[in-house]
Design a protein around this motif. Sequence first.
Motif, mmCIF file in Angstrom:
data_model
loop_
_atom_site.group_PDB
_atom_site.id
_atom_site.type_symbol
_atom_site.label_atom_id
_atom_site.label_comp_id
_atom_site.label_asym_id
_atom_site.label_seq_id
_atom_site.Cartn_x
_atom_site.Cartn_y
_atom_site.Cartn_z
ATOM 1 N N GLU A 82 47.825 60.661 6.799
ATOM 2 C CA GLU A 82 47.489 59.348 7.358
ATOM 3 C C GLU A 82 46.790 59.493 8.709
ATOM 4 O OE1 GLU A 82 49.825 55.354 8.909
ATOM 5 O OE2 GLU A 82 50.800 56.658 7.456
ATOM 6 N N ALA A 83 47.261 60.426 9.525
ATOM 7 C CA ALA A 83 46.639 60.644 10.838
ATOM 8 C C ALA A 83 45.205 61.148 10.669
ATOM 9 C CB ALA A 83 47.465 61.644 11.651
ATOM 10 N N GLU A 85 43.231 60.607 8.085
ATOM 11 C CA GLU A 85 42.426 59.492 7.580
ATOM 12 C C GLU A 85 42.082 58.521 8.702
ATOM 13 O OE1 GLU A 85 44.777 57.890 4.430
ATOM 14 O OE2 GLU A 85 44.207 59.461 3.005
ATOM 15 N N THR A 86 43.055 58.235 9.569
ATOM 16 C CA THR A 86 42.812 57.338 10.692
ATOM 17 C C THR A 86 41.782 57.944 11.635
ATOM 18 O OG1 THR A 86 45.088 56.533 10.528
ATOM 19 C CG2 THR A 86 43.929 56.095 12.576
ATOM 20 N N LYS A 87 41.907 59.251 11.893
ATOM 21 C CA LYS A 87 40.955 59.940 12.775
ATOM 22 C C LYS A 87 39.545 59.855 12.201
ATOM 23 C CE LYS A 87 40.143 64.172 12.383
ATOM 24 N NZ LYS A 87 39.993 65.591 12.223
ATOM 25 N N LYS A 89 38.386 57.705 10.079
ATOM 26 C CA LYS A 89 37.937 56.306 10.100
ATOM 27 C C LYS A 89 37.436 55.932 11.491
ATOM 28 C CE LYS A 89 39.611 51.604 9.332
ATOM 29 N NZ LYS A 89 40.789 50.795 9.030
ATOM 30 N N ILE A 90 38.182 56.311 12.515
ATOM 31 C CA ILE A 90 37.789 55.993 13.896
ATOM 32 C C ILE A 90 36.478 56.693 14.239
ATOM 33 C CG2 ILE A 90 38.422 56.368 16.321
ATOM 34 C CD1 ILE A 90 41.345 55.852 15.473
ATOM 35 N N GLU A 93 33.638 54.942 12.437
ATOM 36 C CA GLU A 93 33.347 53.661 13.083
ATOM 37 C C GLU A 93 32.592 53.877 14.392
ATOM 38 O OE1 GLU A 93 37.082 51.631 13.508
ATOM 39 O OE2 GLU A 93 37.177 51.096 11.383
#
Length: 164
Positions: A82-83, A85-87, A89-90, A93
């Motif tokens: 999850e971390a 994927e979040t990284k 994604k950020i 973006e």
Amino acid sequence: MGLVTPDLGYFVWALVAFLVVFLILKKFAWKPILKSLNEREQNIAGAIASAEKVKAEMAQLQNENEALLAKAREERAALLKEARETKDKIINEAKEQAKTEASKIIADAQQAINAQKMAALTEVKNEVGKLVVEVSEKILKQELSSPNKQEAHINGLVDSIKLN
């Protein structure tokens, strides 16, 4: 040889003494000895049963610990995924936002360049127009009697004017 083969009297008295001691021991000591042996045997059996029970509990606890460790590893892996994927994604973006802002800055710069270019062209046209008017005024002010003088005068004016 007297020591090796005892007299019958010694043998009888030794046998009587042995039987008396044996009967006294049987009546008074034999039951407590057997009782303490039985108690000891029961204590040992109880200790063995307790050890087996503790061993089984330890095996169960070890299995539970292994299950908890496996669950913790799975949770850790999920959190790391999850971390990541979040990284990602950020980062994506931020890249998209940077591209958008760069495109906007480039478009603004192109508009500014075009505006300055148009202003420079207008200024050059105005300057050329002024120069043409000045040259025309000078030509008209001077009296020119012949075409040779007129042509020489125009060439002299053109040489004296510097264009940027």
